[in-house]
Design an enzyme around this catalytic site. Structure first.
Site, mmCIF file in Angstrom:
data_model
loop_
_atom_site.group_PDB
_atom_site.id
_atom_site.type_symbol
_atom_site.label_atom_id
_atom_site.label_comp_id
_atom_site.label_asym_id
_atom_site.label_seq_id
_atom_site.Cartn_x
_atom_site.Cartn_y
_atom_site.Cartn_z
ATOM 1 N N GLU A 17 7.724 -10.683 -2.107
ATOM 2 C CA GLU A 17 7.334 -9.418 -1.468
ATOM 3 C C GLU A 17 7.214 -9.613 0.042
ATOM 4 O O GLU A 17 6.580 -10.551 0.501
ATOM 5 C CB GLU A 17 5.999 -8.948 -2.040
ATOM 6 C CG GLU A 17 5.542 -7.633 -1.431
ATOM 7 C CD GLU A 17 4.256 -7.132 -2.053
ATOM 8 O OE1 GLU A 17 4.234 -6.893 -3.268
ATOM 9 O OE2 GLU A 17 3.272 -6.995 -1.307
ATOM 10 N N TYR A 49 5.232 -0.421 1.349
ATOM 11 C CA TYR A 49 5.323 0.928 1.910
ATOM 12 C C TYR A 49 3.938 1.295 2.435
ATOM 13 O O TYR A 49 2.937 1.072 1.736
ATOM 14 C CB TYR A 49 5.699 1.844 0.746
ATOM 15 C CG TYR A 49 6.025 3.259 1.074
ATOM 16 C CD1 TYR A 49 7.345 3.634 1.333
ATOM 17 C CD2 TYR A 49 5.042 4.236 1.069
ATOM 18 C CE1 TYR A 49 7.650 4.955 1.591
ATOM 19 C CE2 TYR A 49 5.354 5.560 1.325
ATOM 20 C CZ TYR A 49 6.657 5.908 1.586
ATOM 21 O OH TYR A 49 6.975 7.208 1.831
ATOM 22 N N ARG A 107 0.474 5.084 -6.485
ATOM 23 C CA ARG A 107 -0.277 6.201 -5.929
ATOM 24 C C ARG A 107 -0.575 5.962 -4.463
ATOM 25 O O ARG A 107 -0.502 6.872 -3.641
ATOM 26 C CB ARG A 107 -1.608 6.356 -6.684
ATOM 27 C CG ARG A 107 -2.404 7.555 -6.227
ATOM 28 C CD ARG A 107 -3.847 7.477 -6.650
ATOM 29 N NE ARG A 107 -4.549 6.403 -5.955
ATOM 30 C CZ ARG A 107 -5.806 6.091 -6.149
ATOM 31 N NH1 ARG A 107 -6.522 6.745 -7.049
ATOM 32 N NH2 ARG A 107 -6.383 5.112 -5.479
ATOM 33 N N GLN A 177 -1.580 -6.957 -9.631
ATOM 34 C CA GLN A 177 -2.363 -7.283 -8.451
ATOM 35 C C GLN A 177 -2.650 -8.785 -8.503
ATOM 36 O O GLN A 177 -2.657 -9.387 -9.585
ATOM 37 C CB GLN A 177 -3.674 -6.497 -8.512
ATOM 38 C CG GLN A 177 -4.634 -6.782 -7.393
ATOM 39 C CD GLN A 177 -5.802 -5.793 -7.405
ATOM 40 O OE1 GLN A 177 -5.766 -4.742 -6.803
ATOM 41 N NE2 GLN A 177 -6.837 -6.140 -8.125
HETATM 42 P P1 FAD Z 1 -2.669 4.758 -10.372
HETATM 43 O O1 FAD Z 1 -1.917 4.121 -11.448
HETATM 44 O O2 FAD Z 1 -2.506 6.224 -10.165
HETATM 45 O O3 FAD Z 1 -4.206 4.410 -10.600
HETATM 46 C C1 FAD Z 1 -5.201 4.705 -9.627
HETATM 47 C C2 FAD Z 1 -6.544 4.870 -10.332
HETATM 48 O O4 FAD Z 1 -6.532 6.101 -11.071
HETATM 49 C C3 FAD Z 1 -6.854 3.775 -11.360
HETATM 50 O O5 FAD Z 1 -8.230 3.539 -11.323
HETATM 51 C C4 FAD Z 1 -6.426 4.394 -12.684
HETATM 52 O O6 FAD Z 1 -7.112 3.848 -13.791
HETATM 53 C C5 FAD Z 1 -6.785 5.858 -12.450
HETATM 54 N N1 FAD Z 1 -5.920 6.789 -13.200
HETATM 55 C C6 FAD Z 1 -4.576 6.735 -13.357
HETATM 56 N N2 FAD Z 1 -4.142 7.788 -14.096
HETATM 57 C C7 FAD Z 1 -5.229 8.520 -14.388
HETATM 58 C C8 FAD Z 1 -5.443 9.714 -15.119
HETATM 59 N N3 FAD Z 1 -4.429 10.390 -15.667
HETATM 60 N N4 FAD Z 1 -6.726 10.185 -15.232
HETATM 61 C C9 FAD Z 1 -7.760 9.513 -14.682
HETATM 62 N N5 FAD Z 1 -7.613 8.375 -13.976
HETATM 63 C C10 FAD Z 1 -6.366 7.880 -13.828
HETATM 64 N N6 FAD Z 1 -0.202 0.242 -1.762
HETATM 65 C C11 FAD Z 1 0.509 0.722 -0.715
HETATM 66 O O7 FAD Z 1 0.012 1.568 0.033
HETATM 67 N N7 FAD Z 1 1.781 0.294 -0.468
HETATM 68 C C12 FAD Z 1 2.400 -0.639 -1.241
HETATM 69 O O8 FAD Z 1 3.543 -1.004 -0.974
HETATM 70 C C13 FAD Z 1 1.666 -1.180 -2.355
HETATM 71 N N8 FAD Z 1 2.232 -2.093 -3.179
HETATM 72 C C14 FAD Z 1 1.529 -2.564 -4.269
HETATM 73 C C15 FAD Z 1 2.138 -3.476 -5.128
HETATM 74 C C16 FAD Z 1 1.445 -3.959 -6.240
HETATM 75 C C17 FAD Z 1 2.123 -4.954 -7.172
HETATM 76 C C18 FAD Z 1 0.103 -3.549 -6.483
HETATM 77 C C19 FAD Z 1 -0.676 -4.094 -7.657
HETATM 78 C C20 FAD Z 1 -0.502 -2.631 -5.635
HETATM 79 C C21 FAD Z 1 0.190 -2.120 -4.531
HETATM 80 N N9 FAD Z 1 -0.377 -1.184 -3.654
HETATM 81 C C22 FAD Z 1 0.335 -0.694 -2.585
HETATM 82 C C23 FAD Z 1 -1.779 -0.768 -3.836
HETATM 83 C C24 FAD Z 1 -1.907 0.533 -4.666
HETATM 84 O O9 FAD Z 1 -1.355 1.615 -3.952
HETATM 85 C C25 FAD Z 1 -3.405 0.746 -4.904
HETATM 86 O O10 FAD Z 1 -3.919 -0.262 -5.745
HETATM 87 C C26 FAD Z 1 -3.814 2.142 -5.359
HETATM 88 O O11 FAD Z 1 -5.229 2.268 -5.186
HETATM 89 C C27 FAD Z 1 -3.512 2.452 -6.825
HETATM 90 O O12 FAD Z 1 -2.182 2.605 -7.012
HETATM 91 P P2 FAD Z 1 -1.584 2.764 -8.522
HETATM 92 O O13 FAD Z 1 -0.163 3.057 -8.365
HETATM 93 O O14 FAD Z 1 -1.993 1.629 -9.358
HETATM 94 O O15 FAD Z 1 -2.386 4.089 -8.954
#
Ligand code: FAD
Length: 291
Positions: A17, A49, A107, A177
């Site tokens: 990455e 991103y 997200r 993560q």
């Molecule tokens: P989600 O999957 O939407 O989850 C967010 C929260 O909402 C979680 O607590 C989940 O349990 C909860 N949730 C999900 N769906 C629901 C539902 N239907 N109802 C109620 N609760 C729900 N961030 C950046 O800005 N740029 C990057 O490039 C980036 N790369 C990453 C790469 C990896 C491998 C990882 C692990 C993280 C990365 N992140 C990045 C960080 C990420 O954006 C954050 O961790 C963010 O807070 C959550 O993103 P997510 O896609 O996991 O969100």
């Protein structure tokens, strides 16, 4: 190539990455990192991103150059929390034009001060972005997983339900993560498979190279620090060079154990560091020196 297919063919898959420099800084640093690492022949390189969109074009630009100039498969990260549906569609169009066909759909982090940032009314969770990208049919979509639960989750079981939701929405592989205790990952995998999540789940490994880094990580992700790692910080807190060496050794041990236990891949958070990442890759046997 679709990244989901890469996990079917080679084991363990090595991915790296990189992140775009801050706005206003030249892209040279990231290309310098790629110059220093692509000869290791990673199966793909992922490009992060910035949640608030200022790096949108930079991510697309770097991901497309990873493919065209470095002849390596690329994975563009994309977040939705600060975007409208129209903006997302335009980023996806741009990725298609540049033949970047793998997206890590996220997200994005909630801003600490929501008043400073425009939050999207169109997207609340990554699963909505995943469904939208998958419905285009032209992308292979990945998503994030959290072995210790996402920081906002009140229960790990809720987080796992949401993880299943992301796979059901179309995520074909998951990258975790960072974590420092492999036992947490192995337990997580049991729970993941128990919930019939069958896609590849790839451990994300971040080597600790300095003291400031660990403080930042703890603030951002609240991951557990095993006693062994804590002792290392105590022992080398006044010796940055030895702390970095110990951090490299720790990452190598973690990776070797994960590979021995059958991990499908290792995703290395490079932090744009070249010599340290090369050493980790060679010494953990992910690539031979001649490659
Ligand atoms: P989600 O999957 O939407 O989850 C967010 C929260 O909402 C979680 O607590 C989940 O349990 C909860 N949730 C999900 N769906 C629901 C539902 N239907 N109802 C109620 N609760 C729900 N961030 C950046 O800005 N740029 C990057 O490039 C980036 N790369 C990453 C790469 C990896 C491998 C990882 C692990 C993280 C990365 N992140 C990045 C960080 C990420 O954006 C954050 O961790 C963010 O807070 C959550 O993103 P997510 O896609 O996991 O969100």
């Amino acid at each position: 190539m679709r990244i989901a297919d890469i996990y079917k063919t080679v084991e363990p898959v090595l991915s790296l990455e990189v992140f775009p420099p801050k706005p206003g800084y030249s892209l040279k640093t990231v290309f310098h990192t790629l110059d220093g690492l692509v000869d290791l022949n990673p199966s793909f390189v992922s490009v992060t991103y910035a949640s608030q969109g200022e790096s949108t074009n930079r991510t697309v630009d770097i991901a497309s150059r990873v493919r065209d100039q470095y002849h390596c498969e690329s994975l563009a990260h994309m977040t939705c929390i600060g975007h409208t549906r129209k903006e997302v569609s335009s980023v996806l169009d741009n990725l298609e034009v540049h033949s970047v066909r793998n997206v890590l759909a996220l997200r994005g982090d909630m801003p600490s001060d929501p008043s400073e940032v425009r939050l999207s009314r169109d997207y609340h969770y990554a699963s909505e972005l995943i469904a939208e990208i998958a419905s285009r049919g032209s992308f292979c979509v990945g998503a994030a997983a959290y072995p210790e639960g996402h920081i906002e989750s009140r229960r790990i079981s809720h987080d796992l339900d949401n993880l299943k939701g992301k796979v059901d929405a179309g995520a074909e592989f998951l990258i975790t993560q960072l974590f420092f205790d492999n036992r947490i990952f192995y337990d997580f995998m049991e729970r993941v498979r128990y919930r019939s999540i069958q896609v590849p789940v790839v451990p994300g490994i971040m080597p600790i190279l300095n003291y400031k880094q660990i403080k930042r990580i703890l603030m951002m992700c609240e991951v557990s620090i095993p006693a062994k790692l804590l002792n290392m910080f105590d022992k080398y807190s006044h010796d940055p060079a030895d702390l970095a060496k110990a951090g490299i050794d720790y990452a190598i041990e973690q990776i070797s154990d994960l590979v021995d236990e059958g991990a499908q891949g290792i995703h290395l958070y490079t932090m744009n560091r070249i010599p340290q990442i090369r050493e980790i890759i060679f010494r953990s046997g992910l690539r031979g020196k001649s490659e």
